[in-house]
Design an enzyme around this catalytic site. Structure first.
Site, short mmCIF file in Angstrom:
data_model
loop_
_atom_site.label_atom_id
_atom_site.label_comp_id
_atom_site.label_asym_id
_atom_site.label_seq_id
_atom_site.Cartn_x
_atom_site.Cartn_y
_atom_site.Cartn_z
N PRO A 11 -5.20 -6.93 -0.94
CA PRO A 11 -3.65 -7.38 -0.43
C PRO A 11 -2.95 -5.97 -0.01
CG PRO A 11 -3.83 -7.44 -2.78
CD PRO A 11 -5.32 -7.20 -2.28
N CYS A 96 1.16 -3.50 -8.82
CA CYS A 96 2.05 -2.84 -7.93
C CYS A 96 2.92 -1.70 -8.69
CB CYS A 96 2.84 -3.92 -7.27
SG CYS A 96 3.90 -2.98 -6.00
N ASN A 193 -11.99 -1.86 -7.03
CA ASN A 193 -11.32 -1.52 -5.93
C ASN A 193 -10.80 0.17 -6.14
OD1 ASN A 193 -7.82 -1.54 -5.32
ND2 ASN A 193 -9.33 -2.07 -3.80
N GLY A 216 -9.04 -1.79 0.98
CA GLY A 216 -7.74 -1.83 1.36
C GLY A 216 -7.45 -0.90 2.52
C1 LIG Z 1 0.65 -0.24 1.95
C2 LIG Z 1 -0.08 -0.54 0.89
C3 LIG Z 1 0.29 -1.93 0.44
C4 LIG Z 1 -0.13 -2.57 -0.77
N1 LIG Z 1 0.03 -3.71 -1.00
C5 LIG Z 1 -0.30 -4.44 -2.01
C6 LIG Z 1 0.06 -5.66 -2.59
O1 LIG Z 1 0.86 -6.43 -1.84
N2 LIG Z 1 -0.70 -6.19 -3.53
C7 LIG Z 1 -1.40 -5.47 -4.44
O2 LIG Z 1 -2.12 -6.19 -5.24
N3 LIG Z 1 -2.00 -4.15 -3.90
C8 LIG Z 1 -1.26 -3.60 -2.74
N4 LIG Z 1 -1.70 -2.25 -2.54
C9 LIG Z 1 -2.81 -1.73 -3.31
C10 LIG Z 1 -4.01 -1.98 -2.49
O3 LIG Z 1 -4.48 -3.26 -2.60
C11 LIG Z 1 -5.35 -1.29 -3.27
O4 LIG Z 1 -5.39 -1.64 -4.57
C12 LIG Z 1 -5.04 0.15 -3.08
O5 LIG Z 1 -4.74 0.72 -1.73
C13 LIG Z 1 -6.43 0.85 -3.44
O6 LIG Z 1 -7.51 0.14 -2.56
P1 LIG Z 1 -8.00 1.21 -1.26
O7 LIG Z 1 -8.43 2.86 -1.74
O8 LIG Z 1 -9.12 0.53 -0.49
O9 LIG Z 1 -7.06 1.32 -0.55
C14 LIG Z 1 -1.09 -1.63 -1.18
C15 LIG Z 1 -1.54 -0.47 -0.86
C16 LIG Z 1 -1.08 0.24 0.17
C17 LIG Z 1 -1.40 1.42 0.51
#
Ligand SMILES: Cc1cc2nc3c(=O)[nH]c(=O)nc-3n(C[C@H](O)[C@H](O)[C@H](O)COP(=O)(O)O)c2cc1C
Length: 307
Positions: A11, A96, A193, A216
């Site tokens: 997400p 979050c 994740n 993400g």
């Molecule tokens: C711009 C942005 C928006 C995000 N929005 C959400 C969200 O709506 N819900 C959530 O559980 N995590 C949210 N996250 C966290 C991501 O889902 C993920 O846990 C985090 O980016 C780490 O994973 P990655 O290194 O693959 O990006 C968000 C992260 C970013 C950078």
């Protein structure tokens, strides 16, 4: 909804909206995808200024709709609305870190500090729906409170089907490197994740015992990445055509005025690292016209304006 070794699309608020998911689906028809987080208050109140409150998911396949909030009753009501809208499963946001969610509303990452409330929310949501319920959380509030395993045990007792864990604490926000410990034995699958972006990092998570991975930020400007990493057969990718298609979906969903403005960040991601991209982005940021934006995209990537 859950099978072993799947690659989940994380997400991402402001990014994984319906138009973006439609583009991801072009390359990855079956991977499990999350929506952006949706406020239970906004959803139950059917606030009209938030389009996603009215999304239907029936035709979107394997979609987990993520809700956030601190009120078990409202969260349960929100979950029912999303089930009726065709969601494949419901996810509860417990990670979050932004102050508006985690400190001012007592939701998101705050639930890592209040396990009793977290348990009430999980039980209420699980009881309210017949589809699976998952949670997405972090390692803990800060280095002194890395108690995610306790939260997972409460999730198991509450009837949660699986959990995703971001290998950072709330205090870390998105800084430093995500570090997940070897996965302990749990009765439910756990998805890894944080900083997973290629076959190597996926393999590392698998070696640590995790049952799947979630990606993400690597999806930004690369909506084909889930399909690629899953080994789907993907013809050569024409980035300009993908960007144009994405923009079309944004126009359909948000209307011209909002779509042109909202698409700027996607253009920046799609063009990141390409020659002359800084110049291109300046022009894109200056236009408010749908046709001009399409023309700029076609000019930059040398594609035909035929969709
Ligand atoms: C711009 C942005 C928006 C995000 N929005 C959400 C969200 O709506 N819900 C959530 O559980 N995590 C949210 N996250 C966290 C991501 O889902 C993920 O846990 C985090 O980016 C780490 O994973 P990655 O290194 O693959 O990006 C968000 C992260 C970013 C950078």
């Amino acid at each position: 909804m859950f099978t072993d070794k799947q690659i989940f699309g994380a997400p991402l608020a402001g990014i994984t909206d319906k138009p973006f998911r439609k583009v991801v689906r072009m390359f990855s028809p079956t991977s499990p995808l999350y929506t952006e987080m949706i406020s239970c208050h906004s959803l139950v109140g059917a606030h009209k200024n938030c389009l996603r409150n009215f999304d239907r998911y029936d035709t979107e396949g394997n979609i987990g709709t993520q809700i956030f909030g601190a009120d078990p009753k409202l969260m349960a009501e929100a979950a029912k609305i999303l089930q009726d809208a065709g969601a494949a499963w419901i996810d509860i946001n417990m990670g979050c870190p932004v102050p508006k969610v985690a400190t001012r509303s007592g939701a998101g990452a705050y639930l890592m500090r209040d396990h009793e409330l977290a348990g009430k929310i999980m039980s209420a949501v699980v009881k309210a729906v017949s589809i699976p319920v998952s949670i997405k959380t972090r390692l803990g509030w800060d280095d002194a409170h890395k108690d995610w395993q306790d939260l997972i045990n409460i999730a198991i007792d509450s009837g949660v089907a699986f959990a995703a864990v971001h290998g950072r604490t709330r205090a870390q926000l998105y800084l430093g490197k995500a570090e997940l410990p070897p996965k302990p034995e749990f009765q439910i699958p756990i998805i890894a994740n944080g900083d997973i972006k290629d076959i190597e990092s996926m393999q590392k998570a698998e070696n640590l015992g995790y049952n799947g991975v979630m990606i993400g930020r690597t999806m930004l400007g690369k909506p084909w990445i889930l399909g690629q990493l899953a080994g789907n057969e993907i013809q050569s990718i024409n980035v300009g055509e993908v960007a144009l298609r994405h923009f079309e979906y944004m126009l359909e969903y948000y209307g011209t005025k909002n779509a042109v403005q909202m698409f700027r960040k996607h253009v920046a991601w799609y063009s990141s690292g390409m020659p002359n991209s800084a110049e291109f982005r300046i022009k894109v940021n200056q236009t408010t016209e749908e046709k001009e934006l399409k023309r700029l995209i076609c000019e930059f990537w040398g594609c035909e304006l035929n969709i």
